[in-house]
Design a protein around this motif. Structure first.
Motif, PDB file in Angstrom:
ATOM      1  N   THR A  96      -3.005  24.663  -9.174  1.00 37.08           N
ATOM      2  CA  THR A  96      -2.768  25.326  -7.890  1.00 37.08           C
ATOM      3  C   THR A  96      -2.068  24.365  -6.935  1.00 37.08           C
ATOM      4  O   THR A  96      -2.550  23.252  -6.703  1.00 37.08           O
ATOM      5  N   ARG A  97      -0.938  24.814  -6.388  1.00 33.04           N
ATOM      6  CA  ARG A  97      -0.197  24.015  -5.405  1.00 33.04           C
ATOM      7  C   ARG A  97      -0.782  24.266  -4.017  1.00 33.04           C
ATOM      8  O   ARG A  97      -0.950  25.409  -3.613  1.00 33.04           O
ATOM      9  N   ILE A  98      -1.064  23.162  -3.318  1.00 32.44           N
ATOM     10  CA  ILE A  98      -1.698  23.240  -2.010  1.00 32.44           C
ATOM     11  C   ILE A  98      -0.922  22.372  -1.028  1.00 32.44           C
ATOM     12  O   ILE A  98      -0.794  21.162  -1.232  1.00 32.44           O
ATOM     13  N   PHE A 108      -6.047   7.590   2.307  1.00 34.84           N
ATOM     14  CA  PHE A 108      -5.516   8.782   2.965  1.00 34.84           C
ATOM     15  C   PHE A 108      -6.458   9.955   2.759  1.00 34.84           C
ATOM     16  O   PHE A 108      -6.986  10.153   1.665  1.00 34.84           O
ATOM     17  N   ARG A 109      -6.616  10.729   3.792  1.00 37.44           N
ATOM     18  CA  ARG A 109      -7.320  12.012   3.701  1.00 37.44           C
ATOM     19  C   ARG A 109      -6.242  13.074   3.758  1.00 37.44           C
ATOM     20  O   ARG A 109      -5.482  13.165   4.731  1.00 37.44           O
ATOM     21  N   LEU A 110      -6.129  13.854   2.687  1.00 41.36           N
ATOM     22  CA  LEU A 110      -5.115  14.908   2.583  1.00 41.36           C
ATOM     23  C   LEU A 110      -5.771  16.224   2.981  1.00 41.36           C
ATOM     24  O   LEU A 110      -6.579  16.784   2.240  1.00 41.36           O
ATOM     25  N   GLU A 111      -5.422  16.697   4.171  1.00 42.94           N
ATOM     26  CA  GLU A 111      -6.033  17.895   4.720  1.00 42.94           C
ATOM     27  C   GLU A 111      -5.151  19.096   4.450  1.00 42.94           C
ATOM     28  O   GLU A 111      -3.920  19.016   4.583  1.00 42.94           O
ATOM     29  N   ARG A 112      -5.769  20.185   4.074  1.00 45.75           N
ATOM     30  CA  ARG A 112      -5.022  21.406   3.792  1.00 45.75           C
ATOM     31  C   ARG A 112      -4.201  21.797   5.010  1.00 45.75           C
ATOM     32  O   ARG A 112      -4.666  21.707   6.127  1.00 45.75           O
ATOM     33  N   ASN A 113      -2.978  22.251   4.745  1.00 49.97           N
ATOM     34  CA  ASN A 113      -2.033  22.576   5.805  1.00 49.97           C
ATOM     35  C   ASN A 113      -1.499  23.995   5.567  1.00 49.97           C
ATOM     36  O   ASN A 113      -0.396  24.163   5.050  1.00 49.97           O
ATOM     37  N   PRO A 114      -2.285  25.018   5.921  1.00 52.78           N
ATOM     38  CA  PRO A 114      -1.881  26.386   5.605  1.00 52.78           C
ATOM     39  C   PRO A 114      -0.606  26.849   6.312  1.00 52.78           C
ATOM     40  O   PRO A 114       0.018  27.810   5.894  1.00 52.78           O
ATOM     41  N   SER A 115      -0.206  26.146   7.373  1.00 49.17           N
ATOM     42  CA  SER A 115       1.005  26.567   8.090  1.00 49.17           C
ATOM     43  C   SER A 115       2.271  26.177   7.346  1.00 49.17           C
ATOM     44  O   SER A 115       3.349  26.592   7.688  1.00 49.17           O
ATOM     45  N   ARG A 116       2.126  25.359   6.300  1.00 47.19           N
ATOM     46  CA  ARG A 116       3.282  24.900   5.520  1.00 47.19           C
ATOM     47  C   ARG A 116       3.292  25.628   4.181  1.00 47.19           C
ATOM     48  O   ARG A 116       2.275  25.758   3.535  1.00 47.19           O
ATOM     49  N   GLN A 117       4.459  26.042   3.762  1.00 45.12           N
ATOM     50  CA  GLN A 117       4.607  26.687   2.454  1.00 45.12           C
ATOM     51  C   GLN A 117       4.394  25.675   1.356  1.00 45.12           C
ATOM     52  O   GLN A 117       4.845  24.557   1.450  1.00 45.12           O
TER      53      GLN A 117
END
Length: 166
Positions: A113-115, A156-165
């Protein structure tokens, strides 16, 4: 148990012990491209042979502007992903970490799954907390700190970014 609560196989436990050895790190010029290939062929469903919780991060090259993908071990922190720029204890920063500092928007592929994510450099008490999670999953990170010498190993903490495709 892994950071994802999955049982660790005997082979996985052996790989975690081997992670401390210099020859294991010396194999990365072969292992990392092979891992990238397996991840691409399985559309990100298999990274690091499924031995440790892993993802494929795609950053934007800071000089080229082109997408660059790298397999990384991660640990979950809530719904975020925690990664470290250990570079196997080498003296130089890994390119993907420098790319994230220049452009924090990236994409991770986890279990196919790409996130879309946004990277944030962890500092202070948060960094210490996240570092402890990483070391619990991959104890060899402590060896990499010694090898890296004076180089700061970034977390690094990689936080989900739903505003980005994705």
């Amino acid at each position: 148990m892994s950071a994802l609560g999955r049982p660790v196989s005997a082979f996985g436990r052996a790989v975690r012990r081997l992670g401390h050895s210099r020859w294991f790190a010396a194999c990365t010029p072969i292992l990392v491209p092979a891992d990238r290939l397996v991840a691409r062929l399985t559309r990100g469903r298999v990274v690091a042979l499924g031995l440790v919780p892993s993802l494929l991060i795609t950053t934007t090259g800071r000089r080229s502007g082109r997408p660059r993908s790298n397999p990384l071990l991660y640990v979950p922190d809530g719904d975020a992903f925690v990664v470290t720029g250990s570079n196997w204890g080498r003296p130089e920063q890994p390119a993907w970490a420098l790319n994230l500092l220049a452009e924090p928007s990236a994409t991770v592929t986890v279990d196919g799954t790409r996130i879309p994510v946004r990277a944030r450099l962890a500092e202070g008490a948060e960094r210490e907390r996240l570092w402890a999670l990483l070391v619990a999953e991959w104890p060899a990170y402590l060896t990499y700190v010694r090898r890296a010498g004076v180089r700061d190993i970034r977390v690094f903490r990689l936080e989900r970014n739903p505003s980005r495709q994705g």
